[in-house]
Scaffold this motif. Structure first.
Motif, PDB file in Angstrom:
ATOM      1  N   ALA A  49       0.801  -1.219   0.000  1.00 20.67           N
ATOM      2  CA  ALA A  49       0.000   0.000   0.000  1.00 20.67           C
ATOM      3  C   ALA A  49       0.832   1.266   0.000  1.00 20.67           C
ATOM      4  O   ALA A  49       0.293   2.351  -0.193  1.00 20.67           O
ATOM      5  N   GLN A  50       2.148   1.154   0.228  1.00 21.58           N
ATOM      6  CA  GLN A  50       3.012   2.333   0.215  1.00 21.58           C
ATOM      7  C   GLN A  50       3.642   2.554  -1.163  1.00 21.58           C
ATOM      8  O   GLN A  50       4.383   3.516  -1.354  1.00 21.58           O
ATOM      9  N   ASP A  51       3.321   1.699  -2.123  1.00 21.65           N
ATOM     10  CA  ASP A  51       3.981   1.745  -3.429  1.00 21.65           C
ATOM     11  C   ASP A  51       3.136   2.451  -4.486  1.00 21.65           C
ATOM     12  O   ASP A  51       1.927   2.222  -4.602  1.00 21.65           O
ATOM     13  N   VAL A  52       3.817   3.325  -5.248  1.00 24.56           N
ATOM     14  CA  VAL A  52       3.252   3.908  -6.463  1.00 24.56           C
ATOM     15  C   VAL A  52       4.091   3.363  -7.608  1.00 24.56           C
ATOM     16  O   VAL A  52       5.249   3.742  -7.780  1.00 24.56           O
ATOM     17  N   ILE A  53       3.529   2.446  -8.373  1.00 22.82           N
ATOM     18  CA  ILE A  53       4.268   1.739  -9.422  1.00 22.82           C
ATOM     19  C   ILE A  53       4.021   2.447 -10.752  1.00 22.82           C
ATOM     20  O   ILE A  53       2.878   2.648 -11.162  1.00 22.82           O
ATOM     21  N   VAL A  54       5.112   2.844 -11.399  1.00 26.88           N
ATOM     22  CA  VAL A  54       5.024   3.679 -12.597  1.00 26.88           C
ATOM     23  C   VAL A  54       5.479   2.893 -13.820  1.00 26.88           C
ATOM     24  O   VAL A  54       6.570   2.304 -13.833  1.00 26.88           O
ATOM     25  N   PHE A  55       4.647   2.885 -14.851  1.00 29.88           N
ATOM     26  CA  PHE A  55       4.988   2.300 -16.143  1.00 29.88           C
ATOM     27  C   PHE A  55       5.049   3.414 -17.178  1.00 29.88           C
ATOM     28  O   PHE A  55       4.067   4.131 -17.382  1.00 29.88           O
ATOM     29  N   THR A  56       6.200   3.542 -17.823  1.00 27.96           N
ATOM     30  CA  THR A  56       6.347   4.525 -18.893  1.00 27.96           C
ATOM     31  C   THR A  56       6.514   3.862 -20.257  1.00 27.96           C
ATOM     32  O   THR A  56       6.659   4.549 -21.264  1.00 27.96           O
ATOM     33  N   GLU A  57       6.493   2.545 -20.275  1.00 23.55           N
ATOM     34  CA  GLU A  57       6.613   1.773 -21.507  1.00 23.55           C
ATOM     35  C   GLU A  57       5.543   0.682 -21.506  1.00 23.55           C
ATOM     36  O   GLU A  57       4.997   0.341 -20.446  1.00 23.55           O
ATOM     37  N   PRO A  58       5.215   0.121 -22.680  1.00 24.84           N
ATOM     38  CA  PRO A  58       4.278  -1.000 -22.710  1.00 24.84           C
ATOM     39  C   PRO A  58       4.752  -2.130 -21.793  1.00 24.84           C
ATOM     40  O   PRO A  58       5.957  -2.361 -21.637  1.00 24.84           O
ATOM     41  N   HIS A  59       3.820  -2.853 -21.177  1.00 26.52           N
ATOM     42  CA  HIS A  59       4.203  -3.869 -20.195  1.00 26.52           C
ATOM     43  C   HIS A  59       3.162  -4.977 -20.195  1.00 26.52           C
ATOM     44  O   HIS A  59       2.075  -4.853 -20.791  1.00 26.52           O
TER      45      HIS A  59
END
Length: 361
Positions: A49-59
């Motif tokens: 719950a403390q994580d902000v997971i960032v995707f800047t590329e297709p995944h």
């Protein structure tokens, strides 16, 4: 104000931490964070719950599994950035600087929720760090909220830039009482499931408003407000999806919208309301609030960004003891409830509150 000594990015990214530190140092003092956020540039082994997971590329990551684990997920592609947290989804559109991830960590450390921190991070520009006041205040750099229905036509009518003292009251009898004491803006917040009672109370309140040429808003009950020919209606964020904004605009009623932070302000502005309510400034017991109290520092920043674009109303926990501090933000209007309804001498309470507005002019 230090970010050092804890894991800010995953995997560890010293350069990003250094930039985040510099940005954070320029943003001033803010309350201690309630969550020690970690911005994850790849999916961590045990997301939480403390994580902000960032995707800047297709995944090919399992977003639902990450959300189920309590993490927030950001997908940034081109000028579109979408944040998902639980069942909530926040879609934003706009340019962003190279430092936006560092800025995101900095604004999270200022105790903003992820959706508001993301708005501020997207509004951040490198030149902000060179100014005496580094805070993002250029409205043109702020993103817009995506995927919204078109704003209704015609536009909602305008209301005064400064609505002044704004009592929110439970009955037509109270409406009549405050208007008789010189108040020019008020709202009927009638909590009832009795349709006949609601109709009578709204019609009586509208009649009182016309008698005094006052700005009378009806809370929530927009159909009844239209039928009675009210001056305006006040709606919450959740009502924007269900109320017929086009019918309200076509009927010539003003629209006030509640907001509780930067994202909701941008969302509300899309619909071109007659005013925005900013709150809750302080803790309040008159209704259950969806967010933590905003405080004066945030209110000041909201006013700094929006003043002159739309009339503003501070709301939530405001009484005579804090009214001068609220008005010092230049907000122009402040809503009160118990400061009037629980006063031992209503006329004197109104007079004292009105004096505080006069003193700020």
């Amino acid at each position: 104000m230090s970010l050092l000594g804890r894991e800010v990015f995953w995997p560890p990214a010293d350069e990003l931490v250094e930039v985040a530190e510099r940005i954070r140092a320029r943003l001033g003092e803010w309350p201690d964070v309630s969550t020690r956020w970690r911005v994850c540039l790849t999916v961590p082994e045990s997301p939480g719950a403390q994580d902000v997971i960032v995707f800047t590329e297709p995944h090919d990551a399992d977003i639902d599994a990450l959300l189920h684990a309590g993490a927030a997920v950001i997908e940034a592609h081109g000028e579109r950035v979408t944040l998902r947290r639980g069942e909530a989804r926040f879609a934003l559109q706009g340019a962003r600087s190279d430092d936006w991830l560092a800025a995101l960590a900095a604004f999270l450390d200022c105790n903003f929720e992820p959706h508001d921190a993301l708005v501020l991070a997207l509004a951040w520009r490198a030149e902000n760090a060179t100014r005496d006041d580094a805070w993002p205040t250029d409205f043109d750099t702020f993103p817009r909220v995506a995927d919204l229905l078109p704003a209704p036509e015609p536009r909602f009518p305008a209301c005064p830039d400064a609505l002044g003292l704004y009592p929110v009251l439970p009955s037509a009898e109270w409406i009549e009482r405050v208007l008789d004491n010189g108040v020019l803006t008020t709202q009927l917040r009638r909590k009832t499931t009795d349709a006949d009672d609601l109709k009578r109370e709204i019609e009586r309140s509208v009649t009182a408003g016309r008698k005094h040429q006052a700005n009378l808003f009806i809370n929530d009950h927009w159909r009844e407000a239209i039928a009675a020919g009210a001056y305006g209606v006040h709606l919450g964020q959740e009502d924007v999806e269900t109320a017929d904004l086009g019918a309200i605009a076509q009927a010539g009623l003003r629209l006030g919208l509640s907001t509780h932070g930067f994202y909701e302000m941008l969302r509300a502005l899309h619909f071109r309301p007659s005013y925005l309510a900013l709150g809750a400034v302080f803790p309040t017991t008159t209704k259950v609030m969806p967010t933590k109290p905003q405080g004066l520092a945030r209110l000041r920043r909201y006013v700094q960004l929006l003043k002159g674009r739309v009339p503003l109303v501070a709301i939530g926990g405001i009484d005579a003891n804090v009214m001068s501090d609220v008005l010092a933000t230049d907000v122009g209007s402040a809503a009160v409830v118990r400061a009037v309804t629980e006063a031992s001498d209503v006329a004197e309470a109104i007079r004292a509150l009105q004096t505080k507005f006069a003193d700020q002019r």
